[in-house]
Motif scaffolding. Sequence first.
Motif, PDB file in Angstrom:
ATOM      1  N   ALA A 119       0.821  -1.210   0.000  1.00 32.70           N
ATOM      2  CA  ALA A 119       0.000   0.000   0.000  1.00 32.70           C
ATOM      3  C   ALA A 119       0.855   1.259   0.000  1.00 32.70           C
ATOM      4  O   ALA A 119       0.452   2.289  -0.553  1.00 32.70           O
ATOM      5  N   ILE A 120       2.026   1.207   0.612  1.00 32.78           N
ATOM      6  CA  ILE A 120       2.921   2.362   0.650  1.00 32.78           C
ATOM      7  C   ILE A 120       3.478   2.687  -0.724  1.00 32.78           C
ATOM      8  O   ILE A 120       3.481   3.843  -1.165  1.00 32.78           O
ATOM      9  N   ILE A 121       3.959   1.675  -1.434  1.00 32.65           N
ATOM     10  CA  ILE A 121       4.673   1.960  -2.688  1.00 32.65           C
ATOM     11  C   ILE A 121       3.727   2.285  -3.842  1.00 32.65           C
ATOM     12  O   ILE A 121       4.099   2.993  -4.777  1.00 32.65           O
ATOM     13  N   THR A 122       2.480   1.810  -3.773  1.00 30.26           N
ATOM     14  CA  THR A 122       1.595   2.007  -4.931  1.00 30.26           C
ATOM     15  C   THR A 122       1.300   3.473  -5.225  1.00 30.26           C
ATOM     16  O   THR A 122       1.495   3.922  -6.372  1.00 30.26           O
ATOM     17  N   PRO A 123       0.848   4.290  -4.270  1.00 35.05           N
ATOM     18  CA  PRO A 123       0.682   5.716  -4.606  1.00 35.05           C
ATOM     19  C   PRO A 123       2.003   6.411  -4.896  1.00 35.05           C
ATOM     20  O   PRO A 123       2.044   7.364  -5.694  1.00 35.05           O
ATOM     21  N   ALA A 124       3.103   5.939  -4.279  1.00 36.64           N
ATOM     22  CA  ALA A 124       4.401   6.542  -4.565  1.00 36.64           C
ATOM     23  C   ALA A 124       4.769   6.376  -6.029  1.00 36.64           C
ATOM     24  O   ALA A 124       5.434   7.242  -6.623  1.00 36.64           O
ATOM     25  N   LEU A 125       4.350   5.272  -6.649  1.00 43.36           N
ATOM     26  CA  LEU A 125       4.622   5.063  -8.074  1.00 43.36           C
ATOM     27  C   LEU A 125       4.031   6.182  -8.924  1.00 43.36           C
ATOM     28  O   LEU A 125       4.621   6.591  -9.926  1.00 43.36           O
ATOM     29  N   ILE A 126       2.866   6.680  -8.520  1.00 44.41           N
ATOM     30  CA  ILE A 126       2.190   7.718  -9.299  1.00 44.41           C
ATOM     31  C   ILE A 126       3.024   8.993  -9.370  1.00 44.41           C
ATOM     32  O   ILE A 126       2.992   9.722 -10.361  1.00 44.41           O
ATOM     33  N   SER A 127       3.806   9.258  -8.331  1.00 45.04           N
ATOM     34  CA  SER A 127       4.530  10.531  -8.238  1.00 45.04           C
ATOM     35  C   SER A 127       5.442  10.781  -9.426  1.00 45.04           C
ATOM     36  O   SER A 127       5.666  11.933  -9.814  1.00 45.04           O
ATOM     37  N   GLY A 128       5.975   9.725 -10.032  1.00 45.66           N
ATOM     38  CA  GLY A 128       6.887   9.915 -11.162  1.00 45.66           C
ATOM     39  C   GLY A 128       6.244  10.592 -12.351  1.00 45.66           C
ATOM     40  O   GLY A 128       6.921  11.234 -13.149  1.00 45.66           O
ATOM     41  N   ALA A 129       4.934  10.462 -12.487  1.00 39.89           N
ATOM     42  CA  ALA A 129       4.232  11.107 -13.603  1.00 39.89           C
ATOM     43  C   ALA A 129       3.999  12.580 -13.367  1.00 39.89           C
ATOM     44  O   ALA A 129       3.694  13.325 -14.301  1.00 39.89           O
TER      45      ALA A 129
END
Length: 447
Positions: A119-129
Amino acid sequence: MAPAITLAAEAPKLSSANTGFMLIASALVLIMTPGLAFFYGGMVRVKSTLNMLMMSFISMGIVTILWVLYGFSLAFGTNNSLIGWDSDWFGLRKIGLTELWPGYSIPIFVFMVFQMMFAIITPALISGALADRVKFSAWSLFIALWLTIVYVPVAHWVWGADGWAYKLGVIDFAGGTAVHINAGAGALGVILVIGKRVGFKKDPMRPHSLPLVMLGAGLLWFGWFGFNAGSWLGNDDGVGALMFVNTQVATAAAMLAWLAYEKIRHGAFTTLGAASGAVAGLVAITPSGGAVSPLGAICVGAIAGVACAAAVGLKFKFGYDDSLDVVGVHMVGGIIGSLLIGFFATGKGQSAATGVFYGHHTWTQLWKQCAGVGAVLAYSLVVSAVLAFLLDKTIGMRVTEDEEISGIDQAEHAETAYDFSGAGGGVIGSVAHAPALAGTQTKKVDA
């Protein structure tokens, strides 16, 4: 990762070996988020480095608290096919130290913390966009809302004991739909709302530190073994070992395929291509690695490497500013890995389900995979766009144009990643070096 059905006579007992294994796997998944921060942080301009790092790190704080309070209960409690709930798990109030996750030999606490790392890494992935242009306060609020409204329901669909996708038979070993398609589609929804960076398709936007990118990719590759192999929740029957092997095999194949694509089309083997290809392979094998053979994993990785390498250039063709290619790698890679299960599943891994190439040309599993992929993609894209729109119209999602041009690190964090005054002759030296250090990322393949 959903509970298995066992007979009463086969009720498992707590296994110290599996418990220890899962705690190590959880730590490996957690280190992926700092790895992601370095991976993304190296790909942006100098003036955005700290903001990129913080966009990942803040997820470790926000998601941890919300997951303990209600996220775990909503995602994995038994309620209905769309959302879960277990009041005993609210705030982890009534969980016994040795109370086992149903059907497994590990405590509920261990399963909870393992899932927390996802759950922690999934929204963090969005940040790159969203690099270079989003207010940190707005991003922090977006994480909290997105976790609650998007990630938690999708996790329940895919992995919950009564989730509709799980009951349908959609295979997602470790997060092709719930993590990667979810994050990639969410990223696309947000960037369609907030728009492009200043200078997109006009100014060079090169990575400022490829060594940071390679360090981040290495940490991601390392941590991904916990992400994937740990998702079998134990190490008793060899399926986790198969997933471990397939993770390595597919990642290697994707990296080589991406580099071959680059060399053929653009005449060079780039370090950024090697790192991106590795991540594409990791993404694609995440849903499929427990269902395919090592030879199938080579195919999955190679296909994903070429497809993702080609996909990252679509943002220039269609005009959406996916800063660090979250859509091209995570959404596309997740789709490919999820759908290829319908072709390469052997029926000898995590389940008896077979793909077209192993099941006498039966298309049943492929249609199930299409249903899971389509539902997650559509839901995440639409809801993420709505969330971004509401935040943009209330508190505002973007920094001002002047702040974006001068640097989001200074505007949002009152810091800079590098102090050049001590290395280049004071103020004059730092000013002289600034133009050379302000280059930013261009598209990985089609620059």
